[in-house]
Design a protein around this motif. Sequence first.
Motif, mmCIF file in Angstrom:
data_model
loop_
_atom_site.group_PDB
_atom_site.id
_atom_site.type_symbol
_atom_site.label_atom_id
_atom_site.label_comp_id
_atom_site.label_asym_id
_atom_site.label_seq_id
_atom_site.Cartn_x
_atom_site.Cartn_y
_atom_site.Cartn_z
ATOM 1 N N ILE A 249 1.028 -1.457 -0.048
ATOM 2 C CA ILE A 249 -0.326 0.226 0.123
ATOM 3 C C ILE A 249 0.524 1.673 -0.281
ATOM 4 C CG2 ILE A 249 -1.626 1.019 1.213
ATOM 5 C CD1 ILE A 249 -2.490 -1.389 0.520
ATOM 6 N N ASP A 250 0.415 2.088 -1.206
ATOM 7 C CA ASP A 250 1.898 3.294 -1.401
ATOM 8 C C ASP A 250 0.764 4.131 -0.790
ATOM 9 O OD1 ASP A 250 3.551 4.634 -1.405
ATOM 10 O OD2 ASP A 250 3.815 4.201 -3.994
ATOM 11 N N VAL A 251 1.013 5.007 -0.638
ATOM 12 C CA VAL A 251 0.290 6.572 0.558
ATOM 13 C C VAL A 251 1.123 7.531 0.142
ATOM 14 C CG1 VAL A 251 -0.402 7.340 2.834
ATOM 15 C CG2 VAL A 251 -0.031 5.034 2.107
ATOM 16 N N GLY A 252 2.132 7.326 -0.287
ATOM 17 C CA GLY A 252 3.402 8.609 -0.721
ATOM 18 C C GLY A 252 2.719 9.103 -2.001
ATOM 19 N N ILE A 253 2.743 10.392 -1.827
ATOM 20 C CA ILE A 253 2.075 10.822 -3.024
ATOM 21 C C ILE A 253 2.978 12.225 -2.839
ATOM 22 C CG2 ILE A 253 0.343 11.627 -1.788
ATOM 23 C CD1 ILE A 253 -1.568 11.717 -5.603
ATOM 24 N N THR A 254 4.462 13.039 -3.800
ATOM 25 C CA THR A 254 5.150 13.705 -4.048
ATOM 26 C C THR A 254 5.287 14.330 -5.324
ATOM 27 O OG1 THR A 254 6.374 12.663 -2.054
ATOM 28 C CG2 THR A 254 7.346 14.801 -3.531
ATOM 29 N N ARG A 255 5.211 16.191 -5.832
ATOM 30 C CA ARG A 255 5.182 16.434 -6.581
ATOM 31 C C ARG A 255 7.209 15.985 -7.000
ATOM 32 N NH1 ARG A 255 0.698 20.841 -7.333
ATOM 33 N NH2 ARG A 255 -1.647 19.531 -7.851
ATOM 34 N N VAL A 256 7.049 15.477 -8.126
ATOM 35 C CA VAL A 256 8.504 15.302 -8.388
ATOM 36 C C VAL A 256 8.518 16.216 -9.625
ATOM 37 C CG1 VAL A 256 10.696 14.046 -9.076
ATOM 38 C CG2 VAL A 256 9.077 13.596 -6.794
ATOM 39 N N GLU A 257 9.813 16.948 -9.774
ATOM 40 C CA GLU A 257 9.878 18.117 -10.271
ATOM 41 C C GLU A 257 10.327 17.090 -11.978
ATOM 42 O OE1 GLU A 257 12.813 21.599 -11.186
ATOM 43 O OE2 GLU A 257 12.404 21.827 -9.235
ATOM 44 N N ASP A 258 9.293 16.851 -13.083
ATOM 45 C CA ASP A 258 10.147 16.201 -14.212
ATOM 46 C C ASP A 258 9.849 17.209 -15.450
ATOM 47 O OD1 ASP A 258 9.656 14.713 -16.363
ATOM 48 O OD2 ASP A 258 8.912 13.357 -15.661
ATOM 49 N N ALA A 259 10.627 17.767 -16.478
ATOM 50 C CA ALA A 259 11.027 18.944 -17.332
ATOM 51 C C ALA A 259 9.495 17.828 -18.437
ATOM 52 C CB ALA A 259 11.848 19.476 -17.466
ATOM 53 N N GLY B 87 5.019 19.771 -15.515
ATOM 54 C CA GLY B 87 6.519 20.908 -15.096
ATOM 55 C C GLY B 87 6.768 19.114 -13.707
ATOM 56 N N TYR B 88 5.794 18.299 -13.048
ATOM 57 C CA TYR B 88 6.495 17.885 -11.906
ATOM 58 C C TYR B 88 5.968 15.975 -12.790
ATOM 59 C CZ TYR B 88 1.093 18.746 -10.545
ATOM 60 O OH TYR B 88 0.279 18.718 -10.504
ATOM 61 N N ARG B 89 5.972 15.283 -11.620
ATOM 62 C CA ARG B 89 5.360 13.772 -11.923
ATOM 63 C C ARG B 89 5.064 13.705 -10.531
ATOM 64 N NH1 ARG B 89 8.857 10.010 -10.434
ATOM 65 N NH2 ARG B 89 10.903 10.062 -10.054
ATOM 66 N N LEU B 90 4.008 12.735 -10.171
ATOM 67 C CA LEU B 90 3.836 12.147 -8.756
ATOM 68 C C LEU B 90 4.622 10.995 -8.643
ATOM 69 C CD1 LEU B 90 -0.330 12.631 -8.716
ATOM 70 C CD2 LEU B 90 1.422 14.166 -8.233
#
Length: 291
Positions: free
Chosen positions: A230-240, A245-248
Amino acid sequence: MILLDGKKTSADLKVEIAESVKKLKTEGKKTPHLAAILVGTDGASMTYVNAKVKACELVGFNSTLIDLPEETSEETLLKEIQNLNNNNDIDGFIIQLPLPKHINEQNVLMAVNPDKDVDGFHPTNVGKMTLDLPSFLPATPFGILELLERYNVETSGKHVVVIGRSHIVGRPMSILMSQKRPAGNATVTVAHSRTKNLKEFTLQADIIIAALGIPEFLTGDMIKDGVTIIDVGITRVEDATKKRGYRLAGDVDFKSVSPKSAFITPVPGGVGPMTIAMLLKNTLLACERKS
Ligand SMILES: Nc1nc(=O)c2c([nH]1)NC[C@@H]1CN(c3ccc(C(=O)N[C@@H](CCC(=O)O)C(=O)O)cc3)C=[N+]21
């Protein structure tokens, strides 16, 4: 490997909730009404709050969004909370977290009438949850229980390793899964930032709840075959390369973990949509409890 599809399951739940709303209406009862307070303009928070308002419309709830500027004082926020506590048309409300640093989160959460606390963050509801009394369960843990149940994931007697001890996910999850209840009866280990030799624990886990907030932290070498993730994390990571401009990113490295997993939640489309569906469910319960 079976995907625990939070997007589909939350859509099913919303259909069920919409049916209950219709039934309330035919019985001449009131329409559930959820309010949300947002302080500031954090991008992710705005996305989540807007998603909650949209979900209300979809199931036929009334909704109110109270947008306050970043510099709002704690006193003003507490007054807004009193207004919602006293407003008979509002069945439940939430204060979107995190709050600006100058506001004391504990003071704010304690000001919410526990009967309208559909986030389940008030100490009264936390205490009731811990004692297994009727309460509002926090939406993310509630959503995870619902996913495990609907996919018939066996939890009884299983070893669950919860990574993270936050008040909104890790801690309540660890309590709920150790209780005598559907998706419960598990043997639970709570791991956190001070845990030594984490891998020794995760390698023994039948079910891992990753809720620490570090993108792609859990990797394939840390798990055994046939585990449920179970993956609870949800971080916006910069991705040009992405148009926003970001991915989850989740807390799980899906690429190395999914081939060894029996069940796994994707990010996006896993726990996130379930959180919103369970907030609606709590609001429906709050409305039904009143009438
Ligand atoms: N008082 C309060 N209650 C909360 O329940 C609460 C909160 N504060 N603060 C922040 C966290 C986070 N949270 C999410 C809700 C939906 C998605 C969600 O629907 N995510 C989509 C993607 C959405 C996107 O595009 O960013 C998905 O995972 O598929 C994610 C995260 C609720 N939270």
